[in-house]
Design a protein around this motif. Structure first.
Motif, short mmCIF file in Angstrom:
data_model
loop_
_atom_site.label_atom_id
_atom_site.label_comp_id
_atom_site.label_asym_id
_atom_site.label_seq_id
_atom_site.Cartn_x
_atom_site.Cartn_y
_atom_site.Cartn_z
N VAL A 111 10.17 0.59 7.79
CA VAL A 111 8.85 0.18 7.31
C VAL A 111 8.77 -1.32 7.47
O VAL A 111 9.65 -2.05 7.01
CB VAL A 111 8.65 0.55 5.81
CG1 VAL A 111 7.32 0.05 5.30
CG2 VAL A 111 8.81 2.03 5.60
N ALA A 112 7.72 -1.80 8.12
CA ALA A 112 7.55 -3.24 8.29
C ALA A 112 7.36 -3.90 6.93
O ALA A 112 6.64 -3.37 6.07
CB ALA A 112 6.35 -3.52 9.19
N ALA A 113 8.00 -5.03 6.72
CA ALA A 113 7.87 -5.75 5.45
C ALA A 113 6.41 -6.10 5.19
O ALA A 113 5.96 -6.13 4.04
CB ALA A 113 8.72 -7.02 5.48
N ALA A 114 5.66 -6.34 6.23
CA ALA A 114 4.24 -6.67 6.09
C ALA A 114 3.45 -5.52 5.48
O ALA A 114 2.42 -5.74 4.83
CB ALA A 114 3.65 -7.06 7.44
N THR A 115 3.92 -4.29 5.66
CA THR A 115 3.22 -3.13 5.12
C THR A 115 3.22 -3.17 3.59
O THR A 115 2.18 -3.03 2.96
CB THR A 115 3.88 -1.83 5.60
OG1 THR A 115 3.83 -1.81 7.03
CG2 THR A 115 3.20 -0.60 5.04
N THR A 116 4.38 -3.37 3.00
CA THR A 116 4.45 -3.42 1.54
C THR A 116 3.77 -4.66 1.00
O THR A 116 3.13 -4.62 -0.05
CB THR A 116 5.91 -3.33 1.04
OG1 THR A 116 6.69 -4.37 1.65
CG2 THR A 116 6.52 -1.98 1.35
N GLN A 117 3.86 -5.76 1.74
CA GLN A 117 3.17 -6.99 1.32
C GLN A 117 1.66 -6.79 1.28
O GLN A 117 0.98 -7.21 0.35
CB GLN A 117 3.53 -8.15 2.25
CG GLN A 117 2.85 -9.46 1.87
CD GLN A 117 3.32 -10.00 0.54
OE1 GLN A 117 4.51 -10.04 0.29
NE2 GLN A 117 2.39 -10.40 -0.32
N LYS A 118 1.12 -6.11 2.30
CA LYS A 118 -0.32 -5.86 2.36
C LYS A 118 -0.76 -4.96 1.21
O LYS A 118 -1.79 -5.19 0.58
CB LYS A 118 -0.69 -5.24 3.71
CG LYS A 118 -2.16 -4.96 3.87
CD LYS A 118 -3.00 -6.22 3.82
CE LYS A 118 -4.47 -5.90 4.04
NZ LYS A 118 -5.33 -7.06 3.87
N LEU A 119 0.04 -3.94 0.90
CA LEU A 119 -0.29 -3.06 -0.21
C LEU A 119 -0.25 -3.81 -1.54
O LEU A 119 -1.12 -3.63 -2.39
CB LEU A 119 0.64 -1.85 -0.23
CG LEU A 119 0.32 -0.75 -1.22
CD1 LEU A 119 -1.13 -0.30 -1.13
CD2 LEU A 119 1.25 0.43 -1.01
#
Length: 144
Positions: A118-126
């Motif tokens: 999972v891209a770190a940016a995915t959790t950051q965006k959420l």
């Protein structure tokens, strides 16, 4: 209903695309941001998290411990991929560092679900979506 659809779309986009944006600063001296709840965590973060994840099936919600765990969710537009999300609210204050989002991703390879990064940016965006929604809820409560 349109607003919920827009939120679900934004969360889906975050989970699918992994876009990234910055966090937020800790408010100082803001009573509306802290201790506004009879549950164990910040009520704005709690409500915003539930709303942002409302399109995913929930496995566990613990308002005293501040944990929300979803079941596996398959986006109909990407049926070979599924996601599972855990949101943890760590404090009674409405702050960026009071929220943690973790996600698991699996892809279907030959009928078997296999772990995928999972891209770190995915959790950051959420996290950003939840924080923005929580701040909007707080603003609405203060002005309304």
């Amino acid at each position: 209903m349109l607003r919920r659809s827009a939120t679900a779309f934004a969360v889906l986009a975050a989970l699918s695309l992994g876009a990234c944006a910055g966090g937020g600063d800790r408010p100082t001296g803001d009573l509306a941001a802290s201790k506004v709840t009879t549950i164990g965590v910040n009520s704005y973060l709690w409500r915003a998290s539930l709303d942002a994840l409302s399109f995913m099936p929930l496995v566990q919600t613990d308002s005293n411990g501040g944990v929300i765990v979803t079941d596996w969710y398959v986006n109909p537009q990407v049926p070979t991929e599924r996601m599972k999300v855990t949101v943890t609210i760590l404090d009674q204050d409405l702050r960026a560092d009071a929220l943690r989002v973790a996600a698991l991703r699996e892809v279907n390879r030959g009928g078997q679900w296999v772990a995928a990064p999972v891209a770190a940016a995915t959790t950051q965006k959420l996290e950003d979506i939840i924080l923005t929604k929580a701040r909007d809820l707080r603003r609405g409560a203060i002005s309304g």
